[in-house]
Enzyme design. Structure first.
Site, PDB file in Angstrom:
ATOM      1  N   LYS A  71    -111.855   1.088  24.966  1.00  0.00           N
ATOM      2  CA  LYS A  71    -110.751   1.754  25.553  1.00  0.00           C
ATOM      3  C   LYS A  71    -109.723   2.206  24.295  1.00  0.00           C
ATOM      4  CE  LYS A  71    -111.045  -0.731  29.727  1.00  0.00           C
ATOM      5  NZ  LYS A  71    -110.377  -1.002  31.047  1.00  0.00           N
ATOM      6  N   ASN A 125    -109.599   4.795  29.864  1.00  0.00           N
ATOM      7  CA  ASN A 125    -110.668   4.120  30.935  1.00  0.00           C
ATOM      8  C   ASN A 125    -111.496   5.583  31.463  1.00  0.00           C
ATOM      9  OD1 ASN A 125    -109.022   4.650  32.951  1.00  0.00           O
ATOM     10  ND2 ASN A 125    -110.003   3.100  34.117  1.00  0.00           N
ATOM     11  N   ALA A 156    -105.339 -10.027  25.067  1.00  0.00           N
ATOM     12  CA  ALA A 156    -104.672  -8.976  24.421  1.00  0.00           C
ATOM     13  C   ALA A 156    -105.614  -7.622  24.198  1.00  0.00           C
ATOM     14  CB  ALA A 156    -104.141  -9.288  23.062  1.00  0.00           C
ATOM     15  N   GLY A 157    -106.397  -7.540  24.976  1.00  0.00           N
ATOM     16  CA  GLY A 157    -107.655  -6.647  24.945  1.00  0.00           C
ATOM     17  C   GLY A 157    -107.216  -5.341  25.632  1.00  0.00           C
ATOM     18  N   GLY A 158    -108.116  -4.387  25.764  1.00  0.00           N
ATOM     19  CA  GLY A 158    -108.079  -3.012  26.159  1.00  0.00           C
ATOM     20  C   GLY A 158    -107.140  -3.008  27.583  1.00  0.00           C
ATOM     21  N   ASN A 169    -102.925 -15.144  23.422  1.00  0.00           N
ATOM     22  CA  ASN A 169    -104.122 -14.521  22.986  1.00  0.00           C
ATOM     23  C   ASN A 169    -104.829 -15.423  21.876  1.00  0.00           C
ATOM     24  OD1 ASN A 169    -106.602 -12.538  23.345  1.00  0.00           O
ATOM     25  ND2 ASN A 169    -105.899 -12.007  21.155  1.00  0.00           N
ATOM     26  N   ARG A 170    -105.918 -15.599  21.668  1.00  0.00           N
ATOM     27  CA  ARG A 170    -106.583 -16.448  20.751  1.00  0.00           C
ATOM     28  C   ARG A 170    -106.364 -15.817  19.386  1.00  0.00           C
ATOM     29  NH1 ARG A 170    -112.288 -16.508  23.611  1.00  0.00           N
ATOM     30  NH2 ARG A 170    -111.484 -14.598  24.269  1.00  0.00           N
ATOM     31  N   THR A 171    -106.305 -14.574  19.118  1.00  0.00           N
ATOM     32  CA  THR A 171    -106.082 -13.793  18.074  1.00  0.00           C
ATOM     33  C   THR A 171    -104.660 -13.478  18.211  1.00  0.00           C
ATOM     34  OG1 THR A 171    -108.532 -13.303  17.593  1.00  0.00           O
ATOM     35  CG2 THR A 171    -106.862 -12.244  16.399  1.00  0.00           C
ATOM     36  N   LYS A 196    -103.332  -9.790  17.479  1.00  0.00           N
ATOM     37  CA  LYS A 196    -103.426  -8.563  18.437  1.00  0.00           C
ATOM     38  C   LYS A 196    -102.215  -8.700  19.406  1.00  0.00           C
ATOM     39  CE  LYS A 196    -108.511  -8.307  18.874  1.00  0.00           C
ATOM     40  NZ  LYS A 196    -109.592  -8.398  19.699  1.00  0.00           N
TER      41      LYS A 196
END
Length: 264
Positions: free
Chosen positions: A65, A86, A126-128, A149-151, A154
């Site tokens: 995305k 998208n 924290a993705g798209g 978020n795991r990372t 981000k």
């Protein structure tokens, strides 16, 4: 015959072809909609196919995305503000990137008849799609939007675009009214979000953007704890409805028959 695609990696779980082809048939449109698993180095080829009119429109899902954006000529307001695309289409020889996820989420929450005014919302991931959710939430006046978020890096990138969000460490469970799983944890049946929700209080709403499978382990936890829970089915339907209308200039029905497609 016109051709449309949804691209992503993984893509097996996507029910976009089922829904779009159902609406295509109902509206007597000479078109087909398929799904295709891609690697990032193949994105340029897809854009070239749209420019050559071999493809008439493309939906973008995880994890492309954001990575699709450099290949596009222009972004809609929603796509620009979320930096998430998208839906793409050709307009006057230009490839346009649009975002229907934000509207899809907003309409799905309205359908729940859940008033987010002055509520605390906790987002996992924290993705798209997360920027689209925050964009939509900001219209609904929650008192606080909290993100983990795991990372962590981000989440800090998102903080640059949305100054009002609060970032916390993964594993920390804040006080919330609504929690949203916007991670990909749940696409596989064995996926578990290893967080303890046993002490969050009562009458919370657990929302998962994943719609296939219908009940992720995240939602099973909510069910077992007696909370209200909802999957991403209606968000998915509404975002697809917006893309379909954009491409075909026809607004398809979202009726009981449409919703029953997901019960098969």
């Amino acid at each position: 015959m016109k051709k449309y695609l949804v691209i992503g990696n993984p893509i097996e779980h996507s029910l976009s072809p089922m829904l779009h082809n159902y609406w295509i048939k109902k509206n007597n449109i000479d078109a087909v909609y398929e799904k295709k698993k891609l690697d990032e180095n193949e994105l340029k080829n897809i854009i070239d196919d749209v420019k050559k009119k071999k493809l008439n429109g493309v939906n973008i899902t995880v994890p492309f995305k954001k990575t699709i954006i450099p290949f596009l000529d222009s972004l809609s307001t929603e796509a620009n503000e979320t930096q998430s695309v998208n839906t793409i289409y050709l307009n006057n020889g230009k490839i346009i990137g649009h975002n229907t996820d934000a509207a899809g989420f907003e309409l799905a929450i309205k359908k729940l008849e859940y008033n987010l005014n002055n509520k605390k919302v906790f987002i996992l991931g924290a993705g798209g799609v997360v920027s689209s959710i925050i964009f939509a939430l900001n219209k609904m006046n929650p008192s606080e939007i909290i993100l983990a978020n795991r990372t962590k890096e981000k989440t800090l990138i998102l903080k640059d675009s949305f100054k009002n969000i609060k970032i916390i460490d993964w594993g920390e469970i804040p006080n919330f009214d609504m929690i949203i799983n916007a991670t990909s944890l749940g696409l596989k049946e064995a996926d578990k979000i290893n967080l303890d929700f046993s002490n969050v209080g009562q009458n919370k709403i657990f929302y998962d953007v994943i719609y296939n499978p219908k009940e992720t382990n995240f939602l099973k936890i909510a069910k077992n704890l007696g909370h209200r829970f909802e999957n991403g089915k209606m968000m998915f339907v509404y975002q697809a409805h917006q893309a379909f209308t954009l491409w075909h200039k026809i607004m398809p029905d979202i009726d009981d028959e449409t919703i029953r497609l997901f019960d098969k």
